[in-house]
Design an enzyme around this catalytic site. Sequence first.
Site, PDB file in Angstrom:
ATOM      1  N   HIS A 258      -8.494   6.054   2.655  1.00  0.00           N
ATOM      2  CA  HIS A 258      -8.466   4.605   2.457  1.00  0.00           C
ATOM      3  C   HIS A 258      -8.271   4.295   0.970  1.00  0.00           C
ATOM      4  O   HIS A 258      -9.167   4.491   0.160  1.00  0.00           O
ATOM      5  CB  HIS A 258      -9.778   3.999   2.989  1.00  0.00           C
ATOM      6  CG  HIS A 258      -9.917   2.529   2.746  1.00  0.00           C
ATOM      7  ND1 HIS A 258     -11.140   1.908   2.648  1.00  0.00           N
ATOM      8  CD2 HIS A 258      -8.981   1.552   2.580  1.00  0.00           C
ATOM      9  CE1 HIS A 258     -10.952   0.619   2.423  1.00  0.00           C
ATOM     10  NE2 HIS A 258      -9.653   0.389   2.373  1.00  0.00           N
TER      11      HIS A 258
ATOM     12  N   VAL B  90       0.639   1.373   7.666  1.00  0.00           N
ATOM     13  CA  VAL B  90       1.262   0.208   8.320  1.00  0.00           C
ATOM     14  C   VAL B  90       0.182  -0.831   8.623  1.00  0.00           C
ATOM     15  O   VAL B  90      -0.994  -0.636   8.313  1.00  0.00           O
ATOM     16  CB  VAL B  90       2.045   0.610   9.601  1.00  0.00           C
ATOM     17  CG1 VAL B  90       3.178   1.572   9.258  1.00  0.00           C
ATOM     18  CG2 VAL B  90       1.130   1.220  10.661  1.00  0.00           C
TER      19      VAL B  90
ATOM     20  N   MET C 166       0.829  -1.209   0.000  1.00  0.00           N
ATOM     21  CA  MET C 166       0.000   0.000   0.000  1.00  0.00           C
ATOM     22  C   MET C 166       0.865   1.260   0.000  1.00  0.00           C
ATOM     23  O   MET C 166       0.671   2.163  -0.806  1.00  0.00           O
ATOM     24  CB  MET C 166      -0.945   0.022   1.218  1.00  0.00           C
ATOM     25  CG  MET C 166      -1.983  -1.056   1.223  1.00  0.00           C
ATOM     26  SD  MET C 166      -2.995  -1.132  -0.270  1.00  0.00           S
ATOM     27  CE  MET C 166      -4.153   0.174   0.010  1.00  0.00           C
TER      28      MET C 166
ATOM     29  N   SER D 280      -8.262   0.334   6.753  1.00  0.00           N
ATOM     30  CA  SER D 280      -9.454  -0.074   6.006  1.00  0.00           C
ATOM     31  C   SER D 280     -10.625  -0.366   6.934  1.00  0.00           C
ATOM     32  O   SER D 280     -11.750  -0.504   6.489  1.00  0.00           O
ATOM     33  CB  SER D 280      -9.142  -1.319   5.176  1.00  0.00           C
ATOM     34  OG  SER D 280      -8.608  -2.320   6.004  1.00  0.00           O
TER      35      SER D 280
END
Length: 714
Positions: free
Chosen positions: A453, A403, A327, A432
Amino acid sequence: MTDAIRYEKGQDNIVVLTMDMPGQSANTMNAVYREAMGKVVDRLEAERDDIAGVIVTSAKKTFFAGGDLNELIKVTKADANDFYQMILRIKGQLRRLETLGKPVVAAINGAALGGGWEIALACHHRIALGSSSVQLGLPEVTLGLLPGGGGVVRMVRLLGLEKALPYLAEGKKVRPAEALKAGLIHDTAATVEEMLDKARAWIAANPAAKQPWDVSGYKIPGGTPSIPNVAQMLAIAPSVLRDKTKGCFPAPEKIMCAAVEGAQVDFDTAQLIEARYFTELTTGQVAKNMIGTFWFQLNEINAGSSRPKGFAPYVTKKVGVLGAGMMGAGIAYVSAAAGIEVVLKDVSIEAAEKGKAYSATLLEKKVSRGQMSAEKRDAFLALITPTVSDADFAGCDLIIEAVFEDRDLKATVTAAAERSALSDAVIASNTSTLPITGLAGAVAQPEKFIGLHFFSPVDKMPLVEIIKGAQTSDATLARGFDYVLQIKKTPIVVNDSRGFFTSRVFATFTNEGIAMLGEGVSAAMIETEARKAGMPVGPLAISDEVSMSLMNHIRQQTIKDLRSEGKSVPEHPAFAVIDMMLGEYKRPGKAAGGGFYDYPAGSKKHLWPELKARFEKADAQISQVDVRDRILFIQAIETVRCLEEGVLLSTADANIGSIFGIGFAAWSGGALQFINQYGVQDFVARARYLAEQYGERFEPPALLLEKAAKGEQF
């Protein structure tokens, strides 16, 4: 003479037609256009003997935008005949233009998409400005339509069936250089003046120009469907297409029908075939769903309908990203792609460097395909600084934490980063599921804290869900919104709650599939019916991708949080199956080598054969339609709950968020539009049946019952 198309004849007897629809930023094929084009063609025919040729161009930034979607979305089945006749009039005007007996040149000064490209195709010679802002193509299929102004007929006759189909059935768009190579245009020009000079020179050199298909002896490139190699390609094409659309999207199938049937008859008959299929699609429900969501609602979102008013647009200059995993690396890439400086931090310099290498790999592909120069790649990579030190966050006006989903870890890293960043920096979490209001407790200025998000893979997924915590200020929300647009993503805004909107609804999808397996329903049927419903992948396959150990970790964190708040812990029939897969069978998912699927090296994944023996029961099979409806209804019902609880703030955010974030069936126009098009009362009745058969989670929420009672839609 109306100003919608200016008619100017010069000393050289060349008529320049300048399309300039009054009161619109772009030219569209609306009633004003139809009337203007009709008059222009009448006049050209009347003055034919005094004309040397015609140049078609535009006074707008773009050449021509296409059909008028405000009109198209309102066409009902009752209007079908009138609509069909109107389409034939539009086609007739363009046909008269190309058979005028004089050379006609399209001087394409900006994007020519849809109807704009169809006008250009009706010209004998096409010259485009060689600018990267110019796009050419027929994207109608992305709105559930087909090119109805002669686009199917002419593209097939210009390129042949095989080469035309990607433009028609996939909506492939091209820039001028690529269009020139493909034979779509004949020339490019550096300036508008040069383009008009080239157009005039071509007219002078080709006084008797004709379309290739109007020259005697013309044959379709590559041959008609009766030629053996074309017939061979067409024998497998429908099944390949059906595999892609799963029968949910009628447009690509009708495009193929119009192209193939039209290739077997003369030009005018092919035009009638195209018009009939176009009318069928325009009056159908899927096009209504897709135009409403992918055009009107998406434009409403991108125009800032959810952005707090009264704040000047903010340009983010330097982003600090915490965590260089999948991510974090993806967030660094999309930020640098927008020209923003990025500081990418992880616990070791090797991990941070690995995160930067993700961008290098993506860029290498672009360089090898000739889409980017080596200098541009190097300049892009120079924007990303890998580090292990918080001190490097100096000067950052935005920090994004990406993280692991662990509250304590997130608290530690964000507090440290906040101390090094600019005093007015916005601090964001890419969580999330964890509520933003709780996470904001770790920072000194909770009003500057927000949820951003992202979805994986970040470089491909178009959505960012912006979560407003209890203390998030409007100024912070506006800055978050501007950043999302700056990195060319679509922002939806939701209020804080556990799982927000997308993760909550996504969990209902995976859990429903897993619950059905637990009841004994065949795994293959669950996966197949999910795809037939329009979901990109089945719930078992996606659970493997996400990993059941992560799903379990999120559930345990939720249980811990709810207990500490003195709240009851929800149960779901899927949990027992997940526990069994993790505990008894040690199959957490794809990354661990196996979950509901096996992943053999070098060959395609397949369902774990043991699922049959361990879960499936011959007497537990349910109908295909029940499987499909359980998957779609549970997501739509949860979306209504999010709206009812004030987590979702608009129908547009719900529909776009469900498709772009979760992969909800795109043909339906989104989770709330799925209910509208099903019929709100019918949806309630069906939900009650599902609740009786499969559990109270299908019970219609109060807001849904209220809408049904009032006869309202979402």
